[in-house]
Design an enzyme around this catalytic site. Sequence first.
Site, short mmCIF file in Angstrom:
data_model
loop_
_atom_site.label_atom_id
_atom_site.label_comp_id
_atom_site.label_asym_id
_atom_site.label_seq_id
_atom_site.Cartn_x
_atom_site.Cartn_y
_atom_site.Cartn_z
CE LYS A 1 -0.96 0.38 4.93
NZ LYS A 1 -1.99 0.54 5.93
NE ARG A 2 3.19 2.59 5.23
CZ ARG A 2 2.41 3.54 5.65
NH1 ARG A 2 2.39 4.72 5.06
NH2 ARG A 2 1.62 3.35 6.70
#
Length: 504
Positions: free
Chosen positions: A265-266
């Site tokens: 997600k980053r």
Amino acid sequence: MSDKPVRVRFAPSPTGPLHMGGVRTALYNYLFAKKNNGTFIIRIEDTDQTRFVEGAQDYIMDALTWCGIEATEGPGIGGEYGPYVQSERKPMYKQYAIDLVTTDKAYYAFDTAEELDAVREQAKAMGMPNWQYNNVTRTSLKNSLTLSADDVKAKLDAGEQYVIRMKMPRNEDVRFQDIIRGWVVVNSNNLDDKVLFKSDGMPTYHLANIIDDHLMKISHVIRGEEWLPSAPLHILLYKAFGWDVPEFAHLPLLLRPDGNGKLSKRDGDRLGFPVFPTDWLSADGEKYSGYREAGYFPDAFINMLAFLGWNPGTQQEIFSMDELVQAFSLERVGKAGAKFDADKTKWFQQQYLRKMPNKELAILLGEELDKGFDQEALEKICGLMKERATFVKDIITEGIYLIERPTVYDKSIIAKKWKENSYETMTEWKERLMSLTEFNGPTIEIAFKSFLEMKEMGVGAVLPLFRFLLTGTAMGPSMFEIAEYLGKDECMDRMFEGLKQMEK
Ligand code: GLU
């Protein structure tokens, strides 16, 4: 494939926004259901209260709606196997866990967290860093297999905290045929005695997932590869209950563009592309960007996602949702991780923007503009600019001169082309344009060609200047079409203003 009706589910946990890998899982479930006249169900798996994130469920439902992935059964939709949120099903799970204890497939364990930590530390000190509660270690721990029946009853009666653990059989090969991976065999000695029911009165993911898949008559479990290690436990659980085992298909991972590791997600905002379908603002104020807000069309996003792990076996790349339904099969999903490709994602968006009828595109453009334009003008702008745009907003940035008059003329753009006689040439061309009685693309083009002949000049000496005076830029679509779109009066005003600025 068995002849049972196809019923598949997407079962996200509301622990945050839905990663695009999750959307792909939902999509493949949806396509598989539609292709096989089956039912696509959404079930929210929120039994882990410690990881619950406010707003995540709404986010998931909204994002799927934006993608056009519609469920037939699910929260807020209904269906005969509801409720579809596990926390609302809480009261029924415990009895199933107790039934497994009764049939000797599971047992009560009374070890406290501190006691287990101590055992783990001890094992580490003895060179065993991966200590597990399993079919060997359980014989020396505090559970209903080692304590007497009276002791167990006394503890339960006294309300002592306990969990219920799976009694993993010894040395049993668990085998199943995964639709994507083929035969998978795992020996039960490699599996630990997973907690099925927690001391907080909630089932764990494993138990609730199996019970619900059974009660909701799920025929195929299609989910991410990260769940493959849990599949043997799930199969043993189905068997322990005496239930039919569904078919399994574990989808390949989504990888970073360089193929180095799972797309997390980053990564998105770090590498310059969204990893979420729509924007998400976390409780600590961190913003994760989404495809919707970045200007992607949902069908372009879906088309791109469909190809991350699946291919139709033909050269065709552009597929509407209906076409995907027709073409999809799990047999064409690969085992290898699928590399995300940000450029290809943009390419899909570009293709969808280009093939969108001007009429529809004009409505989207109108929504982006604060100034009122009539539909006809918007359609013309779209027609002129869509080949040069990837997103609707590009139509505005690339074609700003179609929306408003250029105010400043950056002379450096035209410096090389603007010669000593250019002012006179362009003034003459302006007069010529003014004299046209019919002012449209073809008539302007004819007039332009005869003007060049008369002046004995090449296209390159005049057209860029014409473009510059009307648009303030050096590049763009056909000048004759631009002039037609602007109309005679506007063209005259702009040339007048442009020439005035060049005079200075
Ligand atoms: N709740 C699990 C998840 O968050 C579902 C896994 C499964 O489909 O069994 O992905």
